[in-house]
Design an enzyme around this catalytic site. Structure first.
Site, PDB file in Angstrom:
ATOM      1  NE  ARG A  27     -28.846 -46.962-124.460  1.00  0.00           N
ATOM      2  CZ  ARG A  27     -28.793 -45.802-125.257  1.00  0.00           C
ATOM      3  NH1 ARG A  27     -28.006 -44.912-125.077  1.00  0.00           N
ATOM      4  NH2 ARG A  27     -29.466 -45.616-126.136  1.00  0.00           N
ATOM      5  CD1 TRP A  75     -36.439 -49.324-118.257  1.00  0.00           C
ATOM      6  CD2 TRP A  75     -38.032 -48.784-119.843  1.00  0.00           C
ATOM      7  NE1 TRP A  75     -37.463 -48.545-117.701  1.00  0.00           N
ATOM      8  CE2 TRP A  75     -38.462 -48.289-118.630  1.00  0.00           C
ATOM      9  CE3 TRP A  75     -38.711 -48.817-120.907  1.00  0.00           C
ATOM     10  CZ2 TRP A  75     -39.515 -47.565-118.807  1.00  0.00           C
ATOM     11  CZ3 TRP A  75     -40.036 -47.898-120.914  1.00  0.00           C
ATOM     12  CH2 TRP A  75     -40.237 -47.276-119.891  1.00  0.00           C
ATOM     13  CG  ASN A 101     -33.353 -48.904-127.720  1.00  0.00           C
ATOM     14  OD1 ASN A 101     -34.225 -48.835-127.229  1.00  0.00           O
ATOM     15  ND2 ASN A 101     -32.516 -47.985-127.892  1.00  0.00           N
ATOM     16  N   GLY A 102     -36.402 -49.871-129.271  1.00  0.00           N
ATOM     17  CA  GLY A 102     -37.701 -49.099-129.604  1.00  0.00           C
ATOM     18  C   GLY A 102     -38.695 -49.781-129.786  1.00  0.00           C
TER      19      GLY A 102
END
Ligand code: M6R
Length: 609
Positions: A27, A75, A101-102
């Site tokens: 991911r 990421w 995440n986001g």
């Protein structure tokens, strides 16, 4: 885009967290970090690079102890790939630790507010701002502080938070980024997907947007960010361990290419009645009337999913005689589209979490379209936003380069087109014939896979070349795009896909001595025209690699190399023609020494714009 795993229970959790994190590394993998509460204090270890780098660093510091903790693979969005920007992030006052995440869209304004209050930041990330905000609002109740902070936030988040002052509590929340809560016996594991949970417990529930969960080893409480209690549905996780393990293959991408026959057999199971010329799609049955009356379809997707959508566009017009257009979801959502009455928007997505595809579908719905989903991940955000849909059933796809999901998407779109066609103008006999051919696809893919060694030899001949063309026409124009995308994303070779006829309008200038040009030249309506395009490339020194139909005795005279696929009606041929292209891309990446499952700069699902 990022992987999240968190645990609270009675076990020492470092090993357990890292094991889950490895399953989620696809991911995002530019940095990794972990934190536990050890003797009442939060300890964080983080580093740029892979989970393996994190393990080395943990060894250097003697490991982390504690029965509550969280870890993350990143990421990068805001802030470069550096140790300080890696997660977890902590605040500077209340002992808060957070993974995210986001994207927090209003982070700049929040940061200014917090700086005015005297907080000092040590990273460039939006996530640290959220950790500080929760710390600023903390008044002895972590759940309340998280709820209050999230009421101030715009953007997308899947977060897990812990606090030194409540040393057995995790609070997690979601808006736009998936989070699942695994419910064990005296323990809970929270993760951004079920594959990090399944080896601990098969009971889990998904958080919905704007929901918050507080877990301690003795139980959980779910509510909204406005503290309205909600009751989640705890369900059985439908993931088998063998589906998320390599099982003797070198890479997940390779495993998933070879799984395609089995995956498609699953896609077809119970949905094809070739005897009666009927397609059975339970997922759209409730909307059958509206769908039959539909006048136009818009297929939305990104990347590989868009290529499948483009094949769907051809099939819906050709087989079902219904107007269809496939579009980049990212363009559709911002171009003020006109949605006429009777429009069906079809979101095509493996993950069901792609931000642009989700936003485009919501835009189409808002403007009156009926929303259908062609999705792999059951219960994913896009799946839940659709009015009806058909799941791919190809199993978890872990390789960042999408392969079995592509053939699954094309297969489902074929079923959908035939379902529609039968209810509009196609006779039972015509449909039965197509379905009989469709049922042969898994076995025909097996025959292509058996040529793997030859495909590798052909790839070896050209692997040093830095520029490739992929050309096809009609149904196999999107296949050419997909072949080029596969090659570039994992081997970093520059590759362009295009309709073969377009070549003369400019790209032909690129052709020089020995440049590889892959033609999808199977038997079909435009075969002769493709042969002319092949001649044009050869005349300019290009090296032609043709994907051609078994029994074509002419092609070898024109192409430098030929990869054969079994004969099949043209509409079904992309599911076969793509397989040698997937294998070529795979071998090219391996031969060039790249990490096939974790290509640079990419992540498996793109949950940010
Ligand atoms: O999960 P989705 O199918 O919505 O993902 C769409 C694209 O991001 C995805 O297909 C991407 O292009 C893959 N890396 C292609 O191999």
């Amino acid at each position: 885009m990022c992987g999240i795993v968190a645990y609270t229970g009675s076990k020492s959790c470092q090993h357990l967290l890292l094991e889950g994190l490895k399953r989620l590394e696809y991911r995002g993998y530019d940095s990794a970090g972990i934190a536990t509460i050890e003797n009442g204090r939060i300890r964080v270890v983080k580093t740029v690079g892979r989970v393996a780098n994190l393990e080395d660093k943990l060894e250097e510091v003697g490991g982390l102890r504690g029965t509550i903790g969280m870890c993350h693979t990143r990421w990068a969005t805001h802030g470069g790939v550096t140790d300080p920007n890696a997660h977890p992030h902590t605040d500077d006052r209340a002992g808060i630790c957070l993974i995210h995440n986001g994207i927090i869209e209003n982070y700049a304004a929040l940061k200014t507010y917090l700086q005015e209050k005297g907080h000092t930041f040590s990273s460039d990330t939006d996530t640290e701002v959220l950790a500080m905000l929760i710390g600023e609002l903390y008044d002895g109740d972590l759940e309340a502080a998280v709820q209050a902070a999230l009421r101030e936030v715009t953007g997308a988040y899947g977060i897990v938070v812990m606090c030194e002052r409540e040393p057995d509590t995790l609070v997690a929340a979601r808006k736009g980024s998936p989070l699942m809560v695994g419910v064990g016996d005296g323990e809970f594991i929270i993760a951004s997907d079920g594959s990090a949970i399944v080896s601990h417990t098969s009971q889990a529930f998904a958080l919905e947007d704007y929901q918050v969960v507080k877990v301690t080893p003795t139980g959980f409480r779910t509510s909204t960010i406005h503290n309205v209690p909600v009751t989640p549905k705890v369900q059985q996780l439908e993931i088998e361990l063998e589906e998320i393990e390599l099982g003797g293959f070198s890479h997940f991408m390779q495993k998933e290419i070879f799984e395609q026959p089995k995956a498609l057999a699953n896609t077809f199971r119970g949905r094809i009645d070739a005897k009666e010329g009927k397609v059975v799609l339970g997922g759209v049955a409730t909307l059958a009337k509206e769908l039959i009356r539909a006048r136009r379809t818009i297929l939305l997707g990104q990347g590989t999913a868009l290529h499948a959508a483009m094949i769907g566009e051809y099939m819906l017009e050709d087989l079902a005689k219904i107007g269809a257009v496939a579009e980049y979801a990212s363009e559709f959502r911002y171009r003020n589209p006109i949605i006429e009455e009777g429009t069906v928007a079809i979101a095509v997505s493996q993950s069901g979490e792609t931000a642009d595809t989700l936003a485009a579908l919501l835009e189409a719905k808002e403007r009156g379209a009926l929303a259908l989903g062609v999705i792999n991940v059951v219960g994913s955000t896009i799946a839940r936003e659709t009015d009806a849909g058909v799941y791919l059933r190809v199993g978890p796809e872990i390789g960042v380069a999408s392969t079995k999901a592509f053939v699954g998407q094309v297969a489902v779109l074929t079923l959908l087109a035939l379902w529609w066609a039968r209810r509009r103008q196609m006779s039972a006999d015509q449909c039965a014939e197509m379905l009989r051919h469709l049922e042969t696809v898994p076995e025909k893919i097996e025959r292509i896979l058996a040529q793997d060694a030859q495909i590798r030899r052909v790839t070896e001949k050209y692997v040093e070349r830095e520029n490739w063309l992929f050309l096809g026409r009609g149904y196999n124009y999107p296949t050419a795009l997909e072949g080029a995308l596969k090659l570039k994303e994992i081997s970093y070779i520059h590759a362009e896909g295009m309709p073969a006829a377009e070549m003369k309008h400019g790209p032909i200038a690129l052709i020089n001595d020995g440049m590889p040009a892959v033609f999808i030249a199977n038997r079909g309506r435009q075969y002769d025209k493709v042969m002319s395009n092949i001649a044009e490339v050869k005349a300019r020194g290009g090296h032609v690699i043709a994907v051609a139909t078994e029994g074509d005795t002419q092609i070898a005279k024109h192409a430098h190399d030929v990869l054969y696929i079994p004969d099949i009606p043209e509409a079904l041929s992309p599911m076969l023609a793509v397989v040698p292209l997937q294998l070529m891309a795979y071998h090219a990446a391996v031969l060039r020494g790249h990490d096939v499952d974790k290509p640079r700069n990419l992540a498996k699902s793109v949950t940010v714009e």
